[in-house]
Design a protein around this motif. Structure first.
Motif, PDB file in Angstrom:
ATOM      1  N   GLY A  26      57.566 115.583 -26.963  1.00  0.00           N
ATOM      2  CA  GLY A  26      57.154 115.956 -28.316  1.00  0.00           C
ATOM      3  C   GLY A  26      57.963 117.082 -28.931  1.00  0.00           C
ATOM      4  O   GLY A  26      58.404 116.981 -30.081  1.00  0.00           O
ATOM      5  N   TYR A  27      58.178 118.148 -28.173  1.00  0.00           N
ATOM      6  CA  TYR A  27      58.925 119.281 -28.723  1.00  0.00           C
ATOM      7  C   TYR A  27      60.345 118.860 -29.059  1.00  0.00           C
ATOM      8  O   TYR A  27      60.908 119.273 -30.078  1.00  0.00           O
ATOM      9  N   ASP A  28      60.948 118.039 -28.205  1.00  0.00           N
ATOM     10  CA  ASP A  28      62.317 117.567 -28.433  1.00  0.00           C
ATOM     11  C   ASP A  28      62.400 116.764 -29.734  1.00  0.00           C
ATOM     12  O   ASP A  28      63.371 116.866 -30.481  1.00  0.00           O
ATOM     13  N   ILE A  29      61.365 115.979 -30.009  1.00  0.00           N
ATOM     14  CA  ILE A  29      61.337 115.195 -31.252  1.00  0.00           C
ATOM     15  C   ILE A  29      61.290 116.128 -32.460  1.00  0.00           C
ATOM     16  O   ILE A  29      62.021 115.952 -33.433  1.00  0.00           O
ATOM     17  N   MET A  30      60.423 117.138 -32.393  1.00  0.00           N
ATOM     18  CA  MET A  30      60.310 118.086 -33.512  1.00  0.00           C
ATOM     19  C   MET A  30      61.619 118.854 -33.709  1.00  0.00           C
ATOM     20  O   MET A  30      62.058 119.076 -34.839  1.00  0.00           O
ATOM     21  N   GLN A  31      62.275 119.232 -32.602  1.00  0.00           N
ATOM     22  CA  GLN A  31      63.544 119.954 -32.687  1.00  0.00           C
ATOM     23  C   GLN A  31      64.629 119.069 -33.281  1.00  0.00           C
ATOM     24  O   GLN A  31      65.450 119.518 -34.087  1.00  0.00           O
ATOM     25  N   VAL A  65      53.450 110.728 -18.578  1.00  0.00           N
ATOM     26  CA  VAL A  65      53.331 112.163 -18.324  1.00  0.00           C
ATOM     27  C   VAL A  65      54.301 112.544 -17.212  1.00  0.00           C
ATOM     28  O   VAL A  65      54.276 111.969 -16.120  1.00  0.00           O
ATOM     29  N   ASP A  66      55.179 113.506 -17.535  1.00  0.00           N
ATOM     30  CA  ASP A  66      56.173 113.987 -16.579  1.00  0.00           C
ATOM     31  C   ASP A  66      55.901 115.466 -16.354  1.00  0.00           C
ATOM     32  O   ASP A  66      56.354 116.322 -17.115  1.00  0.00           O
ATOM     33  N   GLY A  67      55.147 115.754 -15.291  1.00  0.00           N
ATOM     34  CA  GLY A  67      54.743 117.147 -15.061  1.00  0.00           C
ATOM     35  C   GLY A  67      53.792 117.594 -16.157  1.00  0.00           C
ATOM     36  O   GLY A  67      52.741 116.979 -16.368  1.00  0.00           O
ATOM     37  N   ARG A  68      54.202 118.633 -16.887  1.00  0.00           N
ATOM     38  CA  ARG A  68      53.358 119.122 -17.984  1.00  0.00           C
ATOM     39  C   ARG A  68      53.793 118.546 -19.324  1.00  0.00           C
ATOM     40  O   ARG A  68      53.221 118.884 -20.356  1.00  0.00           O
ATOM     41  N   LYS A  69      54.825 117.690 -19.305  1.00  0.00           N
ATOM     42  CA  LYS A  69      55.337 117.138 -20.555  1.00  0.00           C
ATOM     43  C   LYS A  69      54.962 115.663 -20.685  1.00  0.00           C
ATOM     44  O   LYS A  69      54.926 114.933 -19.700  1.00  0.00           O
TER      45      LYS A  69
END
Length: 203
Positions: A26-31, A65-69
Motif C-alpha cells: 500500500g505505501y509503495d502504491i501511494m509513493q 500478507v508478507d510479514g507486516r505488509k
C-alpha cells in the motif's frame, strides 16, 4: 501550481496500471502516485485502500500478507481491463506528464529569473562604481567604496544561491525528476555569468 485531479474512474484504472507493472504494498502504491505526479498529488490511505479493497472484491486484484505488509497484485481479469482501456490510460498518463512538465517549467523559470536578477545587480554595481569614479572627492577613499560594492555583490550572489537551492530542493522533495538538460543549462548559464563578470572587471 495546478495539481492533477483523478476522477474516481481514473484513479481506479491507474491503480490497476501500477499493479500491472508488478506487485506493490500500500505505501509503495501511494509513493508511486506521488512520484509520478511530481509531488502534486499525494493520496491518503483513506483514498487508496478502499479502492484497492473494491478492486479485490471485483476480482481484479489479489492481496497476500508478507510479514507486516499487505502486498497487492493484479489478476488476469485486472490485466484484461488494463489492456481493454489502454486508450484511457494513455490520456491519464499524458495529463500527468503535462502536470510534471509544468512544475519543471516553473523551476526553470525561477532559476532564469534569479539569474537575470543577479546579472542586473552585478551590472548595476559595476556601472555605479564607474559612474562614481570621476566625481571622486579628495577625502573619498575608493577602497572603501569598492568594499561596499563587494558586499553588495556578495549579497546578490548569496540571494541567488538561496533562491535557486530552495526551488530545486522543493522540486526534488516533491518527487520531481531533475532532467540532465535542465542542470546542464543551469551550469552553462552560471559559467557564462562568471565569464561576464571577469570580463567586466578586466575591462
Amino acid at each position: 501550481m495546478m495539481a492533477p485531479v483523478f476522477s474516481h474512474g481514473d484513479l481506479r484504472l491507474y491503480l490497476l496500471n501500477l499493479l500491472d507493472e508488478g506487485p506493490r504494498h500500500g505505501y509503495d502504491i501511494m509513493q508511486a502516485l506521488s512520484d509520478r505526479t511530481g509531488g502534486t498529488y499525494t493520496p491518503s490511505a483513506g483514498t487508496v485502500y478502499p479502492r484497492l479493497a473494491k478492486l479485490e472484491e471485483e476480482g481484479l486484484v489479489s492481496k497476500t500478507v508478507d510479514g507486516r505488509k499487505t502486498v497487492y497484485a493484479i489478476t488476469e481479469a485486472g490485466r484484461a481491463e488494463v489492456e481493454a482501456r489502454s486508450g484511457e490510460l494513455e490520456d491519464i498518463e499524458d495529463g500527468l506528464a503535462d502536470s510534471v512538465r509544468l512544475i519543471a517549467d516553473e523551476v526553470r523559470g525561477s532559476v532564469r529569473e534569479a539569474m537575470k536578477s543577479l546579472r542586473a545587480d552585478l551590472a548595476s554595481a559595476t556601472r555605479q562604481e564607474r559612474a562614481d569614479a570621476p566625481r571622486e572627492e579628495p577625502g573619498d577613499d575608493p577602497r572603501v567604496r569598492s568594499r561596499e560594492q563587494l558586499h553588495r555583490a556578495d549579497a546578490a550572489v548569496n540571494d541567488f544561491r538561496v533562491r535557486v537551492r530552495s526551488d530545486l530542493r522543493t522540486f526534488v522533495s516533491q518527487g520531481g525528476q531533475l532532467a540532465d538538460t535542465m542542470v546542464d543549462e543551469l551550469v552553462g548559464d552560471l559559467d557564462r555569468i562568471a565569464r561576464d563578470v571577469t570580463r567586466a572587471l578586466r575591462g
